[in-house]
Design an enzyme around this catalytic site. Structure first.
Site, PDB file in Angstrom:
ATOM      1  CG  HIS A   1      -0.469   6.141   3.861  1.00  0.00           C
ATOM      2  ND1 HIS A   1      -1.361   5.417   4.396  1.00  0.00           N
ATOM      3  CD2 HIS A   1       0.783   5.307   3.476  1.00  0.00           C
ATOM      4  CE1 HIS A   1      -0.858   4.005   4.341  1.00  0.00           C
ATOM      5  NE2 HIS A   1       0.217   4.133   3.822  1.00  0.00           N
TER       6      HIS A   1
ATOM      7  CG  ASP B   1     -33.631  -8.030  19.519  1.00  0.00           C
ATOM      8  OD1 ASP B   1     -33.027  -7.136  19.150  1.00  0.00           O
ATOM      9  OD2 ASP B   1     -34.555  -8.499  19.198  1.00  0.00           O
TER      10      ASP B   1
ATOM     11  CD  GLU C   1       6.803  -1.451  -2.629  1.00  0.00           C
ATOM     12  OE1 GLU C   1       7.528  -1.939  -1.893  1.00  0.00           O
ATOM     13  OE2 GLU C   1       6.216  -1.948  -3.511  1.00  0.00           O
ATOM     14  CG  ASP C   2       5.544   4.248  -2.627  1.00  0.00           C
ATOM     15  OD1 ASP C   2       5.749   3.232  -3.274  1.00  0.00           O
ATOM     16  OD2 ASP C   2       4.649   4.422  -1.953  1.00  0.00           O
TER      17      ASP C   2
ATOM     18  CG  ASP D   1       0.559  -0.004   4.905  1.00  0.00           C
ATOM     19  OD1 ASP D   1       0.301   1.037   4.630  1.00  0.00           O
ATOM     20  OD2 ASP D   1       1.058  -0.852   4.188  1.00  0.00           O
TER      21      ASP D   1
ATOM     22  CG  HIS E   1       4.927   2.274   5.872  1.00  0.00           C
ATOM     23  ND1 HIS E   1       4.248   3.268   6.385  1.00  0.00           N
ATOM     24  CD2 HIS E   1       3.868   1.835   4.946  1.00  0.00           C
ATOM     25  CE1 HIS E   1       2.938   3.586   5.726  1.00  0.00           C
ATOM     26  NE2 HIS E   1       2.969   2.618   4.735  1.00  0.00           N
TER      27      HIS E   1
END
Ligand code: MN
Length: 750
Positions: free
Chosen positions: A71, A283, A99-100, A162, A95
């Site tokens: 990711h 169209d 957070e993770d 992201d 990024h």
């Protein structure tokens, strides 16, 4: 798309033997592989960021089962495709690490520098919010908050990359989560991409959201497009051939004719919003012609208008008048083959890049040295400039709208905070819990006992920060404090606090006012007086509508007892003179000052006969305005103030004497009045104001103009004015001038 490599990639240089080709457990995109192979890890920010993220995310997997690192790699790739600089690409890799994983932002700063850390921190912060918007207004607030929070616009671009990758891989998530994320994408992220002019991002985000939110409609339109594509393309081929010949005859080469793609959600949106059938939208043939030189755009336009009949009022020159996000193009609609309308856009390659990639295109052009974008090449200046543009986007249709957008832009400094329920509230910069409470509801403000900010008890004067969660604690017997006026910044909160003091204690104040007056007039006297016409007249002369209001004002301390008593005496004396009898019948107020004392006819001021007096310099009263005399200490006589002049409030009631203007006040006398005008700074504005004054035969004693960069001009004038009515006339005239923004009387009380 020729993308400029943002990372040093000496691919033609032989690799130093001591660096082996890196070997990773995952399949990497070729740009990253060559970057890793070509650079010593210590030399290249991008390589270091990748390796760091790879290490940290090791063992983590995405819902789809693939390694998590894929990711960030994809996000970094999107940013690279946009032409992002190495700071942005590094931030793309990093990024999600704060957070993770266990890593702290300080560590990122130490390893990768303040710029990368700022981007990562910004993206992390924005990820914390749950944007389940309830109304359109709320969604708009979120978009504004984003922009306010992202001090560096690149934060938003990283966040958009992201989101785009998350949308592309949404398939793996549970249906409920898909819907929530898709909704958020439609309401927040696609409009943000649009604001930044990143049209490619916008349409892909919209189409992906469409796919998950209205899957059946999505599939239907997808099928219709597939079915009609052939017919549409062959019609376009025909037009392209015809025009291609004409352009070649005119010597315009290397033009590119494109059938303009229409994205699925755009078609769907038009069908639902404009109640049209698919065919009516799909169209309409749309053609884009891309040429090399700006000048050629106009030549192409002429050729098209010669080949096909233009439809009136459909020509737009966005080259001469670019949109605020720098979009440039010529637009026209002509009657094409078979009588069908044909929409045509004509632009250069550079204009095309800006139209497709918005602000991101500027990064590309920074590298290749785009000719007209020199103003965009210094990075800091570039971002301030872009920020200013954010709100003035695309859809500025006319001047009125432009002005409104500008005005909205003034609120750029707003601060955005949350209720405990997650509603977003926008307040003026510097706002406190008091402002917040009154914004929720005036009763919440009136009964506020205290506030918790982010769960912590905090002073009600604490300045709120973006993203704070504010909880107001109320209590039935709690009430506002006058002290709040020292720090509440929003006009509505300030107004309501004042109102509360005036109103909610009205009964108490009336009672207190009665007591005060009773002391002066005696119990019996008061009972009689309150019902009299004179008391009503006193109230009116003191600018109150009713006797009750007067008593409340007296109790609240808005007006002094002495002033009321003096007015009362003045009024009873006058009624004795004119032999008006007391009556309890419907109250009719005698027009005060209608009959000046005859003996005082020669002096402008009645009530100061035989005394030394002067007109106060603080409030410059004019004939026609209620006035009051102040007996000065020492031998300086009496100064005449306007009623309500703040300086009079300080004065001990015993020193006040009732005075009024005589008719003689207007016999050729003028009085000085100073005014300050705020106006748009342009040549000739002062001259026009002076012309208005001379029309009214008003003499100007002094005129000064103060100008400063990017601010309205301040024009100070000292005028000689006859009376209140004349002042009103001229103030209205000046106020109505189109470039005048604001106008006030110096020390004016109104
Ligand atoms: Mn992410």
């Amino acid at each position: 798309m020729n993308v400029v490599a943002p990372c040093p990639q000496p691919l033609n240089v032989a690799l130093p033997p001591e660096i082996p080709a890196p070997d990773f457990d995952i399949k990497l995109p070729s740009w990253l592989r060559s970057c890793l192979r070509a650079n010593k890890p210590s030399d290249c920010l991008i390589c270091r960021a990748f390796r760091f993220a790879h290490e940290l995310h090791r063992g983590q997997t995405r819902r789809s089962g693939e390694p998590y690192i894929m990711h960030p790699v994809a996000v970094a790739g999107l940013l690279r495709d946009l032409g992002g600089d190495e700071t942005m690409i590094a931030a793309g890799f990093l990024h999600d690490v704060v957070e993770d994983t266990e890593v702290k932002i300080e560590e990122i700063e130490a390893l990768f520098g303040a710029d990368v850390a700022r981007l990562v921190e910004g993206v992390t912060k924005l990820s914390k919010f749950n944007f389940e918007s309830k109304t359109e207004h709320q969604a708009e607030n979120f978009r504004r908050m984003f922009l306010a929070m992202a001090k560096d616009i690149r934060v938003i671009v990283v966040k958009l990359a992201d989101r785009l990758h998350n949308m592309r891989t949404l398939e793996a998530l549970a249906p409920e989560k898909q819907k929530r994320i898709a909704q958020e994408t439609r309401e927040i992220f696609a409009p943000l991409a649009n604001r930044l002019g990143m049209w490619r991002f916008k349409w892909e985000l919209e189409d992906l959201a469409f796919k998950y939110l209205e899957p059946e409609d999505y599939r239907r339109i997808q099928a219709l497009v597939a079915e009609k594509r052939g017919a549409r393309e062959s019609r376009l081929e025909h037009v392209k051939k015809l025009l291609g010949q004409r352009l070649a005859e005119a010597g315009i080469e290397s033009h590119e004719l494109q059938g303009r793609p229409k994205h699925l959600y755009g078609i769907y949106h038009k069908m639902t919003a404009q109640q049209k059938e698919f065919a009516e939208i799909y169209d309409i043939a749309a053609l884009r012609i891309i040429v090399r030189e700006k000048e050629e755009c106009y030549r192409v336009l002429a050729i098209i208008h010669d080949a096909f009949k233009p439809i009136p009022n459909r020509f737009k020159d966005y080259i001469g008048l670019p949109k605020a996000n720098r979009y440039q193009s010529l637009h026209t609609t002509v009657v094409g083959l078979n009588g069908r309308p044909l929409e045509v856009q004509i632009r250069t390659e550079e204009m095309h890049q800006i139209a497709e990639y918005g602000i991101a295109a500027h990064w590309k052009y920074k590298e290749t040295g785009g000719s007209e974008n020199t103003a965009l090449t210094t990075s800091d200046e570039k971002f301030t400039w872009l920020r200013q543009l954010l709100d003035w986007q695309n859809d500025l249709k006319d001047d009125q709208e432009y002005v409104e957008q500008l005005r909205e832009n003034l609120f750029e400094d707003d601060v955005y905070v949350f209720t405990p329920q997650g509603d977003l509230i926008g307040l003026a910069q510097g706002a406190t819990p008091v402002d917040f409470a009154y914004r929720i509801h005036s009763e919440v403000g009136h009964h506020m006992k205290g506030a918790r900010i982010n769960g912590q008890w905090s002073g009600v004067d604490t300045e709120l920060q973006n993203g704070d969660i504010v909880e107001i604690v109320t209590q039935n017997n709690a009430h506002p404090s006058l002290d709040w006026l020292n720090f509440a910044v929003t006009p509505s909160a300030r107004h309501r606090i004042r109102q509360w003091f005036k109103r909610s204690r009205r009964d108490e104040n009336i009672l207190r006012g009665r007591e005060l007056l009773e002391k002066e007039l005696g119990k019996k006297g008061l009972e009689n007086s309150l019902k009299s016409a004179q008391m009503q007249a006193v109230a009116e002369r003191c600018n109150y509508q009713s006797v009750e209001d007067l008593l409340a004002g007296l109790g609240y301390g808005e007006i002094t007892l002495n002033l009321v008593v003096n007015r009362w005496r003045e009024m009873t004396m006058k009624t004795q003179q004119t032999e008006v009898t007391l009556t309890a019948s419907p109250v009719v107020s005698p027009a005060p000052a209608a009959k000046p004392a005859p003996s005082a006819g020669s002096s402008p001021i009645a009530g100061v006969e035989g005394l030394l007096y002067h007109i106060a310099g603080c409030c410059h009263p004019l004939p026609g305005e209620s006035i009051i005399g102040v007996v000065n200490r020492g031998a300086k006589g009496i100064s005449i103030h306007r009623q309500g002049c703040p300086n009079v409030d300080q004065v001990d009631g015993e020193r006040l004497i009732p005075v009024r203007w005589n008719a003689a006040a207007q016999n050729g006398h003028t009085y000085p009045v100073s005014i300050i005008i705020e106006a748009i700074d342009r040549v000739g504005i002062l001259m026009e104001i002076l012309a208005r004054l001379s029309e009214e035969k008003i003499n100007v004693r002094d005129a000064r103009v103060k100008t400063s960069v990017a601010k309205p001009a301040l024009i100070s004038l000292e005028l000689e004015i006859r009376d209140h009515a004349q002042l009103e006339v001229i103030l209205t005239k000046i106020k109505n001038m189109s470039d005048v923004l604001a106008l006030r009387r110096v020390n004016g009380l109104d």
